[in-house]
Design a protein around this motif. Structure first.
Motif, mmCIF file in Angstrom:
data_model
loop_
_atom_site.group_PDB
_atom_site.id
_atom_site.type_symbol
_atom_site.label_atom_id
_atom_site.label_comp_id
_atom_site.label_asym_id
_atom_site.label_seq_id
_atom_site.Cartn_x
_atom_site.Cartn_y
_atom_site.Cartn_z
ATOM 1 N N SER A 153 -4.375 -10.305 5.647
ATOM 2 C CA SER A 153 -4.584 -8.926 5.210
ATOM 3 C C SER A 153 -3.252 -8.251 4.897
ATOM 4 C CB SER A 153 -5.334 -8.150 6.296
ATOM 5 O OG SER A 153 -5.516 -6.807 5.925
ATOM 6 N N GLU A 154 -2.252 -8.514 5.723
ATOM 7 C CA GLU A 154 -0.919 -7.948 5.484
ATOM 8 C C GLU A 154 -0.267 -8.579 4.258
ATOM 9 O OE1 GLU A 154 0.943 -8.711 9.192
ATOM 10 O OE2 GLU A 154 -0.169 -7.139 10.269
ATOM 11 N N GLU A 157 -1.804 -6.912 1.207
ATOM 12 C CA GLU A 157 -1.221 -5.582 1.011
ATOM 13 C C GLU A 157 0.135 -5.686 0.316
ATOM 14 O OE1 GLU A 157 1.016 -2.168 3.611
ATOM 15 O OE2 GLU A 157 -0.270 -3.609 4.654
ATOM 16 N N ARG A 158 0.956 -6.632 0.770
ATOM 17 C CA ARG A 158 2.281 -6.839 0.166
ATOM 18 C C ARG A 158 2.154 -7.238 -1.297
ATOM 19 N NH1 ARG A 158 4.952 -11.718 2.829
ATOM 20 N NH2 ARG A 158 3.446 -12.769 1.476
ATOM 21 N N LYS A 161 1.051 -4.232 -3.492
ATOM 22 C CA LYS A 161 2.166 -3.297 -3.695
ATOM 23 C C LYS A 161 3.153 -3.846 -4.715
ATOM 24 C CE LYS A 161 2.224 -0.976 0.814
ATOM 25 N NZ LYS A 161 2.964 -0.810 2.097
ATOM 26 N N VAL A 276 -4.392 -1.651 -2.016
ATOM 27 C CA VAL A 276 -3.397 -1.382 -0.972
ATOM 28 C C VAL A 276 -4.038 -0.592 0.168
ATOM 29 C CG1 VAL A 276 -1.273 -0.134 -0.419
ATOM 30 C CG2 VAL A 276 -1.419 -1.475 -2.526
ATOM 31 N N LYS A 277 -4.777 0.453 -0.181
ATOM 32 C CA LYS A 277 -5.408 1.293 0.841
ATOM 33 C C LYS A 277 -6.450 0.509 1.642
ATOM 34 C CE LYS A 277 -4.833 5.632 -1.731
ATOM 35 N NZ LYS A 277 -5.543 6.740 -2.431
ATOM 36 N N SER A 279 -6.568 -2.715 2.100
ATOM 37 C CA SER A 279 -5.879 -3.705 2.938
ATOM 38 C C SER A 279 -5.364 -3.063 4.216
ATOM 39 C CB SER A 279 -4.717 -4.343 2.170
ATOM 40 O OG SER A 279 -5.172 -5.034 1.035
ATOM 41 N N LEU A 280 -4.835 -1.848 4.083
ATOM 42 C CA LEU A 280 -4.370 -1.119 5.261
ATOM 43 C C LEU A 280 -5.534 -0.800 6.198
ATOM 44 C CD1 LEU A 280 -1.821 1.313 3.568
ATOM 45 C CD2 LEU A 280 -1.270 -0.471 5.220
ATOM 46 N N GLN A 281 -6.667 -0.399 5.623
ATOM 47 C CA GLN A 281 -7.847 -0.117 6.444
ATOM 48 C C GLN A 281 -8.315 -1.366 7.179
ATOM 49 O OE1 GLN A 281 -11.045 1.766 4.240
ATOM 50 N NE2 GLN A 281 -9.630 3.116 3.164
ATOM 51 N N SER A 283 -6.504 -4.046 7.960
ATOM 52 C CA SER A 283 -5.521 -4.404 8.988
ATOM 53 C C SER A 283 -5.685 -3.536 10.229
ATOM 54 C CB SER A 283 -4.099 -4.259 8.435
ATOM 55 O OG SER A 283 -3.851 -5.192 7.407
ATOM 56 N N ALA A 284 -5.900 -2.241 10.017
ATOM 57 C CA ALA A 284 -6.066 -1.328 11.152
ATOM 58 C C ALA A 284 -7.310 -1.681 11.960
ATOM 59 C CB ALA A 284 -6.148 0.110 10.650
#
Length: 384
Positions: A153-154, A157-158, A161, A276-277, A279-281, A283-284
């Protein structure tokens, strides 16, 4: 200084309120580490320490000091930059997770669960620890698969971006790589984990942790209260899985839309920003799930479920995944464990995974893993 001194007094005297002491200790640690040049007077502390405070007064002072400590700590944190935190450690992961590693310790730090549920389970784990001195957890593939999914997931995101800021130069090749990367994360890695959880693991947890008679026979506690608490936790695990799947579905839809040749540059940028958003969700949510599972579920299984039962379930999981799929997942688990930098996790991996399989990891990486997951590292050589 007064609330800090009171906090020290209460902590050292084993506070009457066992839930207040850890919070005070956290604030105290932050305060002292942020203000290393301002030592607290030992003489004043000794005076208060030797005072014979009545119980009610001590309780009142503990609450007042907690509030004042909170104000002091956060006041300093607003003015000073510091990496000191009670929620982090040198290895960069949550202490509740790092402390466990197979059910060896318990933590009171659990998010997303009702305090009453958490308290019942933690009390059960603490009071019944002597019933099973080995307390070994053997279903490590579940934990490592989770670590692998968090890592991917991280990586996604990378990648998103990178493409967002370099889309005009990369063009279709980057978007095709993105679609393939999302396809692996969602339709292979996450799908494999969720298939095992939904088809096998959740029910296995219910069978082993939600049987009141087994709990009462094992420890003599109120079986209904404990099993109800475990049922709430397992429901939450299942709920997180469903919501993660929904995020995965949205990720795949955005990736498909971004790679569509009819999509304008502006639309592609919007889709990449969405990825990106999302992926952050994801990961959280995965981090939250990991703390929940490793703080309550892992030690419970290690305590209650016999080793033979756990190992038998492991074999069923391997049969469910299949040989080729298991090999791909094993490479991802290996990389996640090694990138974590946690030596105890590496040692556990080498202990649990047979030698022949470990020797074959690099070969499976080239022949099986990279063709599927390699696009998650697209453009990594360009990222400074």
């Amino acid at each position: 200084i007064a609330p800090i001194l009171i906090a020290k007094l209460i902590i050292s005297d084993h506070a009457y309120d066992k839930h207040t002491a850890p919070l005070l200790r956290c604030y105290l640690t932050n305060y002292e580490q942020r203000n290393a040049g301002r030592p607290i007077s030992g003489r004043i502390y000794h005076t208060i320490r030797m005072s014979k405070l009545p119980k009610n007064l001590a309780l009142t002072l503990s609450l007042v000091s907690l509030i004042l400590c909170h104000i002091i700590v956060h006041g300093f944190s607003l003015r000073e930059n510091s990496d000191v935190s009670c929620g982090a450690n040198p290895e960069g992961t949550h202490p509740a997770v790092d402390a466990l590693r197979g059910g060896a310790a318990y933590s009171a730090v659990v998010e997303d669960i009702r305090p009453q549920t958490k308290a019942v389970i933690l009390d059960f784990l603490a009071s019944c620890a002597g019933k099973n001195t080995s307390r070994e957890f053997h279903i490590q593939g579940w934990r490592w698969h989770f670590m692998s999914l968090m890592r991917d997931s991280e990586r996604l995101e990378r990648l998103a971006k990178f493409l967002l800021y370099d889309i005009e130069e990369r063009g279709n090749s980057g978007l095709i790589a993105l679609e393939q990367a999302v396809d692996y994360l969602v339709n292979f890695n996450m799908a494999g984990l969720h298939r095992v959880e939904s088809n096998m693991f959740v029910q296995w947890l219910r069978d082993n942790l939600c049987n009141a008679n087994v709990i009462e026979e094992f420890c003599g506690d109120d079986g209904n209260a404990v099993t109800d608490a475990f049922r709430d936790v397992i429901d939450k695990v299942n709920d997180h899985r469903v919501k993660s799947s929904q995020i995965g579905k949205e990720l795949y839809e955005r990736a498909k839309a971004a790679s569509d040749e009819s999509t304008t540059l502006h639309q592609r940028q919007e889709r990449l920003n969405d990825i990106v958003k999302l992926s952050l969700q994801l990961s959280a949510r995965l981090r939250l799930m990991r703390v929940l599972q490793e703080t309550l579920v892992v030690p419970a299984i290690a305590l209650v479920v016999p080793s033979g039962n756990q190992k038998s379930f492991n074999n069923r999981v391997l049969l469910n995944l299949g040989i080729l799929e298991s090999r791909v997942h094993l490479v991802g688990m290996h990389d996640a464990v090694w990138e974590s930098g946690i030596e105890s996790e590496k040692n556990k991996f080498e202990k649990e995974i047979p030698y022949v399989a470990r020797v074959m990891i690099e070969r499976w990486r080239k022949s099986l893993y990279d063709p599927k997951a390699g696009m998650l590292d697209y453009g990594i050589d360009k990222i400074s």
